[in-house]
Enzyme design. Structure first.
Site, short mmCIF file in Angstrom:
data_model
loop_
_atom_site.label_atom_id
_atom_site.label_comp_id
_atom_site.label_asym_id
_atom_site.label_seq_id
_atom_site.Cartn_x
_atom_site.Cartn_y
_atom_site.Cartn_z
N THR A 4 0.84 -1.21 0.00
CA THR A 4 0.00 0.00 0.00
C THR A 4 0.88 1.26 0.00
OG1 THR A 4 -0.14 -0.14 2.41
CG2 THR A 4 -1.94 -1.11 1.16
N ALA B 95 -4.22 -4.26 -5.29
CA ALA B 95 -5.31 -3.98 -4.34
C ALA B 95 -4.69 -3.55 -3.03
CB ALA B 95 -6.17 -5.22 -4.11
N HIS C 299 -5.08 -0.66 13.04
CA HIS C 299 -4.06 -1.64 12.63
C HIS C 299 -2.98 -1.77 13.71
CE1 HIS C 299 -5.66 -1.31 8.50
NE2 HIS C 299 -5.08 -2.49 8.31
N LYS D 227 2.48 -0.86 11.40
CA LYS D 227 2.06 -0.39 10.07
C LYS D 227 2.66 0.98 9.77
CE LYS D 227 -1.96 0.02 7.06
NZ LYS D 227 -1.27 -0.62 5.94
N1 LIG Z 1 -3.25 -5.78 -0.09
C1 LIG Z 1 -3.47 -6.44 1.04
O1 LIG Z 1 -4.38 -7.27 1.14
C2 LIG Z 1 -2.56 -6.18 2.21
C3 LIG Z 1 -2.73 -6.86 3.43
C4 LIG Z 1 -1.81 -6.64 4.45
C5 LIG Z 1 -0.75 -5.78 4.25
N2 LIG Z 1 -0.63 -5.12 3.06
C6 LIG Z 1 0.51 -4.26 2.77
O2 LIG Z 1 1.59 -5.11 2.39
C7 LIG Z 1 2.83 -4.48 2.71
C8 LIG Z 1 3.67 -5.42 3.56
O3 LIG Z 1 3.03 -5.62 4.80
P1 LIG Z 1 3.72 -6.53 5.93
O4 LIG Z 1 2.81 -6.46 7.09
O5 LIG Z 1 4.11 -7.87 5.36
O6 LIG Z 1 5.05 -5.67 6.22
P2 LIG Z 1 6.39 -6.16 6.91
O7 LIG Z 1 6.14 -7.30 7.82
O8 LIG Z 1 7.04 -4.93 7.46
O9 LIG Z 1 7.27 -6.70 5.69
C9 LIG Z 1 7.80 -5.86 4.71
C10 LIG Z 1 8.81 -6.65 3.90
O10 LIG Z 1 9.26 -5.81 2.84
C11 LIG Z 1 10.65 -6.00 2.73
N3 LIG Z 1 11.29 -4.88 2.06
C12 LIG Z 1 11.59 -3.65 2.54
N4 LIG Z 1 12.23 -2.93 1.60
C13 LIG Z 1 12.32 -3.73 0.51
C14 LIG Z 1 12.90 -3.58 -0.77
N5 LIG Z 1 13.48 -2.44 -1.14
N6 LIG Z 1 12.83 -4.63 -1.65
C15 LIG Z 1 12.24 -5.78 -1.29
N7 LIG Z 1 11.68 -5.99 -0.09
C16 LIG Z 1 11.73 -4.97 0.80
C17 LIG Z 1 11.14 -6.17 4.15
O11 LIG Z 1 12.42 -6.76 4.12
P3 LIG Z 1 13.31 -7.05 5.45
O12 LIG Z 1 12.55 -8.14 6.14
O13 LIG Z 1 14.63 -7.50 4.93
O14 LIG Z 1 13.33 -5.73 6.19
C18 LIG Z 1 10.05 -7.09 4.70
O15 LIG Z 1 10.34 -8.44 4.37
C19 LIG Z 1 2.45 -3.16 3.39
O16 LIG Z 1 2.46 -2.12 2.43
C20 LIG Z 1 1.04 -3.41 3.88
O17 LIG Z 1 0.29 -2.21 4.03
C21 LIG Z 1 -1.50 -5.31 2.07
#
Ligand SMILES: NC(=O)c1ccc[n+]([C@@H]2O[C@H](COP(=O)([O-])OP(=O)(O)OC[C@H]3O[C@@H](n4cnc5c(N)ncnc54)[C@H](OP(=O)(O)O)[C@@H]3O)[C@@H](O)[C@H]2O)c1
Length: 245
Positions: free
Chosen positions: A79, A102, A137, A141
């Site tokens: 997002t 999405a 959340h 987040k």
């Molecule tokens: N669309 C949907 O249904 C939905 C549902 C839930 C969440 N989301 C969204 O999905 C995203 C991730 O959420 P999350 O809860 O999984 O976050 P999270 O636990 O903080 O995970 C983020 C991941 O992104 C990685 N990352 C950071 N910079 C990067 C880069 N430059 N290249 C590749 N990977 C990178 C991080 O790597 P490291 O581990 O190495 O730091 C980590 O593995 C957020 O934007 C959230 O708002 C969407």
């Protein structure tokens, strides 16, 4: 139909959930990238059919470029990258690529979008009925309000002419033409979105509560399967419309 092979970008809460569900459902996961193991070249995507990105907004343009150049389909759940959306739409068309995005891949949230649009249309001719929204959340987040809250606000503004803008401001009385959107952060709440409709004698609340991350992962896998054999730039709601008629 054969299941597409997946490359995952982002291996946090969502990346891990998608890997787990994908493997249980028989998808091959050919590569996993994160901040500590970044995606740097098209060659690293050779084995995959679809790139699934749940990472951070800043990483989306780079990931999308490489996926398009590699001729791979892309599902974006990350997002906060709206400012890049129209450019990505143009790039996707120019490369003949395929993208589904999405801010929320849960089917229940797609239902909430539908109900909220109906509700906003319903109260359009009833000035006593006000509408506003709140999301909660987990404390990790990054973006606020959530992409889902911004999407809900966009749908309400589209259907309800007396609301002209959305705002998170809380100081002073709220002008009648402002749709108030608020966010709370705390603990490990996976995601709750509530749309309130309030009138002098009654109130209605439409609530979506994510009970686990599996609903997001399931929607993302459905989108990956759907886009694997298609071209174009789609929101997840387009995919559901195509599947459900
Ligand atoms: N669309 C949907 O249904 C939905 C549902 C839930 C969440 N989301 C969204 O999905 C995203 C991730 O959420 P999350 O809860 O999984 O976050 P999270 O636990 O903080 O995970 C983020 C991941 O992104 C990685 N990352 C950071 N910079 C990067 C880069 N430059 N290249 C590749 N990977 C990178 C991080 O790597 P490291 O581990 O190495 O730091 C980590 O593995 C957020 O934007 C959230 O708002 C969407």
């Amino acid at each position: 139909m054969e299941l597409p092979r997946l490359a995952l970008v982002g291996y946090g809460r969502m990346g891990r959930e998608i890997e787990s569900l994908a493997r249980r459902r028989g998808f091959a996961v050919t590569a996993i990238f994160s901040r500590s193991r970044p995606l740097t070249s098209v060659q690293e995507l050779t084995e995959a059919d679809v790139v699934v990105d749940f990472s951070v907004a800043e990483a989306v343009p780079h990931t999308a470029q490489l996926a398009l150049q590699a001729g791979k389909r892309l599902v974006i759940g990350t997002t906060g990258w709206e400012a890049y959306r129209e450019e990505l739409r143009r790039q996707t068309d120019a490369w003949g690529g395929g993208v589904v995005y999405a801010s929320n891949f849960a089917i229940g949230v797609q239902l909430l979008y539908h109900l909220v649009q109906q509700a906003a249309r319903f109260i359009a001719r009833m000035p006593d009925y006000d509408i506003f929204l709140h999301e909660i959340h987990h404390r990790h987040k990054r973006d606020a309000p959530s992409g889902t809250a911004r999407k809900l606000a966009e749908l309400i503004l589209r259907e309800l002419p007396r609301k002209r803008t959305a705002s998170t401001a809380t100081e002073g009385p709220l002008p009648e033409d402002v749709l108030h959107v608020s966010a709370s952060r705390g603990g490990e709440v996976i995601g709750t979105h509530t749309v309130y409709i309030d009138a002098p004698g009654e109130s209605v609340e439409l609530i979506h509560r994510a009970k686990s991350r599996e609903s997001f992962a399931a929607g993302a896998l459905l989108a990956a399967q759907w886009i694997a054999s298609r071209q174009g730039f789609y929101e997840f709601s387009d995919v559901l419309r195509a599947l459900l008629g």
